[in-house]
Design an enzyme around this catalytic site. Sequence first.
Site, PDB file in Angstrom:
ATOM      1  N   GLY A  30      48.027  46.748 -20.788  1.00 48.48           N
ATOM      2  CA  GLY A  30      49.378  46.204 -20.763  1.00 48.48           C
ATOM      3  C   GLY A  30      49.807  45.678 -19.407  1.00 48.48           C
ATOM      4  O   GLY A  30      49.003  45.488 -18.516  1.00 48.48           O
ATOM      5  N   GLU A  34      48.464  36.384 -16.852  1.00 51.32           N
ATOM      6  CA  GLU A  34      47.721  35.231 -17.347  1.00 51.32           C
ATOM      7  C   GLU A  34      46.238  35.566 -17.608  1.00 51.32           C
ATOM      8  O   GLU A  34      45.613  34.962 -18.488  1.00 51.32           O
ATOM      9  CB  GLU A  34      47.872  34.076 -16.348  1.00 51.32           C
ATOM     10  N   HIS A  36      45.026  38.419 -18.882  1.00 56.98           N
ATOM     11  CA  HIS A  36      44.984  38.989 -20.231  1.00 56.98           C
ATOM     12  C   HIS A  36      45.208  37.886 -21.277  1.00 56.98           C
ATOM     13  O   HIS A  36      44.523  37.842 -22.299  1.00 56.98           O
ATOM     14  CB  HIS A  36      46.106  40.017 -20.418  1.00 56.98           C
ATOM     15  N   GLY A 146      37.236  40.837 -19.685  1.00 55.18           N
ATOM     16  CA  GLY A 146      37.310  39.936 -18.541  1.00 55.18           C
ATOM     17  C   GLY A 146      36.239  40.223 -17.490  1.00 55.18           C
ATOM     18  O   GLY A 146      35.928  41.388 -17.216  1.00 55.18           O
ATOM     19  N   SER A 184      46.034  40.778 -11.414  1.00 56.16           N
ATOM     20  CA  SER A 184      45.874  42.183 -11.764  1.00 56.16           C
ATOM     21  C   SER A 184      47.254  42.802 -11.943  1.00 56.16           C
ATOM     22  O   SER A 184      48.188  42.456 -11.216  1.00 56.16           O
ATOM     23  CB  SER A 184      45.132  42.914 -10.638  1.00 56.16           C
ATOM     24  N   SER A 185      47.367  43.700 -12.895  1.00 57.94           N
ATOM     25  CA  SER A 185      48.647  44.404 -13.075  1.00 57.94           C
ATOM     26  C   SER A 185      48.989  45.165 -11.809  1.00 57.94           C
ATOM     27  O   SER A 185      50.159  45.384 -11.497  1.00 57.94           O
ATOM     28  CB  SER A 185      48.560  45.380 -14.254  1.00 57.94           C
TER      29      SER A 185
HETATM   30  P1  AMP Z   1      43.374  45.955 -17.925  1.00 54.33           P
HETATM   31  O1  AMP Z   1      44.685  45.808 -18.608  1.00 54.33           O
HETATM   32  O2  AMP Z   1      43.441  45.888 -16.435  1.00 54.33           O
HETATM   33  O3  AMP Z   1      42.568  47.119 -18.444  1.00 54.33           O
HETATM   34  O4  AMP Z   1      42.531  44.671 -18.332  1.00 54.33           O
HETATM   35  C1  AMP Z   1      42.328  44.343 -19.685  1.00 54.33           C
HETATM   36  C2  AMP Z   1      41.291  43.246 -19.780  1.00 54.33           C
HETATM   37  O5  AMP Z   1      41.755  42.101 -19.075  1.00 54.33           O
HETATM   38  C3  AMP Z   1      39.954  43.641 -19.152  1.00 54.33           C
HETATM   39  O6  AMP Z   1      38.893  43.142 -19.956  1.00 54.33           O
HETATM   40  C4  AMP Z   1      40.013  42.961 -17.808  1.00 54.33           C
HETATM   41  O7  AMP Z   1      38.745  42.650 -17.284  1.00 54.33           O
HETATM   42  C5  AMP Z   1      40.777  41.693 -18.149  1.00 54.33           C
HETATM   43  N1  AMP Z   1      41.383  41.104 -16.963  1.00 54.33           N
HETATM   44  C6  AMP Z   1      42.166  41.739 -16.045  1.00 54.33           C
HETATM   45  N2  AMP Z   1      42.505  40.892 -15.060  1.00 54.33           N
HETATM   46  C7  AMP Z   1      41.907  39.706 -15.351  1.00 54.33           C
HETATM   47  C8  AMP Z   1      41.866  38.438 -14.701  1.00 54.33           C
HETATM   48  N3  AMP Z   1      42.493  38.218 -13.551  1.00 54.33           N
HETATM   49  N4  AMP Z   1      41.151  37.450 -15.290  1.00 54.33           N
HETATM   50  C9  AMP Z   1      40.495  37.671 -16.453  1.00 54.33           C
HETATM   51  N5  AMP Z   1      40.495  38.839 -17.110  1.00 54.33           N
HETATM   52  C10 AMP Z   1      41.192  39.842 -16.564  1.00 54.33           C
END
Ligand code: AMP
Length: 282
Positions: A30, A34, A36, A146, A184-185
């Site tokens: 969550g 962009e 995600h 990602g 990144s979040s």
């Molecule tokens: P997270 O919410 O951080 O667990 O990320 C969820 C998914 O989004 C994971 O597969 C991450 O690798 C992907 N993701 C996070 N940041 C990015 C980004 N800047 N570009 C592409 N994918 C991302």
Amino acid sequence: MVIRDIREMQLTAERIRQSGKRIAVVPTMGYLHEGHLSLIRIAKMKGDVVITTLFVNPTQFGPHEDYERYPRDFERDLALASAAGTTHLFAPEASQMYPTGYSTYIDVGGITEVLEGKSRPGHFRGVATVVAKLFNLTKPHVAVFGQKDAQQVAVIRRMIKDLNFNIELVVGPIVREADGLAMSSRNTYLTPQQRKEAVVLFQSLKLAEARVKEGVQECRKIIDEMASLIKANSSGVIDYISIADNTSLQELRHLQPGQSVLISLAVKFGSTRLIDNLIILV
Ligand code: AMP
């Protein structure tokens, strides 16, 4: 459609499958950005139904990490995820995912012992476990992850193979801010000064790429230059900088032409730990 109950998710996924539709899943924690949303758009192309999961998974956080303060905004996430093409947002409660007595975990061996796994003991055990559970709950044909979390992709790929999940793994490229910082979040934790400095991560990866293209083969030399750039231009404290084989994730000393290498790093700005990477064909 929002689904919170795990049994309802499973029944819904089963019905979708029986109607002959393809399910694509995008697991997230969550606070969507962009990066995600780009994965959700990829999932839309890959499946008839897009299930985005939204779950801040307690088992992948270490005891002194940011589980409690991880940013959360359900209404905003729902609006963004829907606009990008999510048909089902699955947001379970931690108490339902890990009820009292929960005791089964998945340990992917080898590749989890280096890089992020070394710095964050138990992290990938939590990741593999929750992803396996999300696969069983959302029954996807396709799962989209990602490249931002390069080692996570390697771990999930290994788990899909080893545990015979019949799921196609699709990897989306890293989405960056205009200045190059990987989205990144956790970027929301940065002070304005740290946010400015954090661009040095991407700059150091581009520097490494330039050195590889120039024919520099000694990894130590490239890593030292990256570290100098980061130290000279930021208050960031380097956790690791690595040049590794992109498949085995084993560190390399010398680059060989034709090799696919993963250059990755983790740097702390105050208490905020950022990661980034670049895959380069030597
Ligand atoms: P997270 O919410 O951080 O667990 O990320 C969820 C998914 O989004 C994971 O597969 C991450 O690798 C992907 N993701 C996070 N940041 C990015 C980004 N800047 N570009 C592409 N994918 C991302």
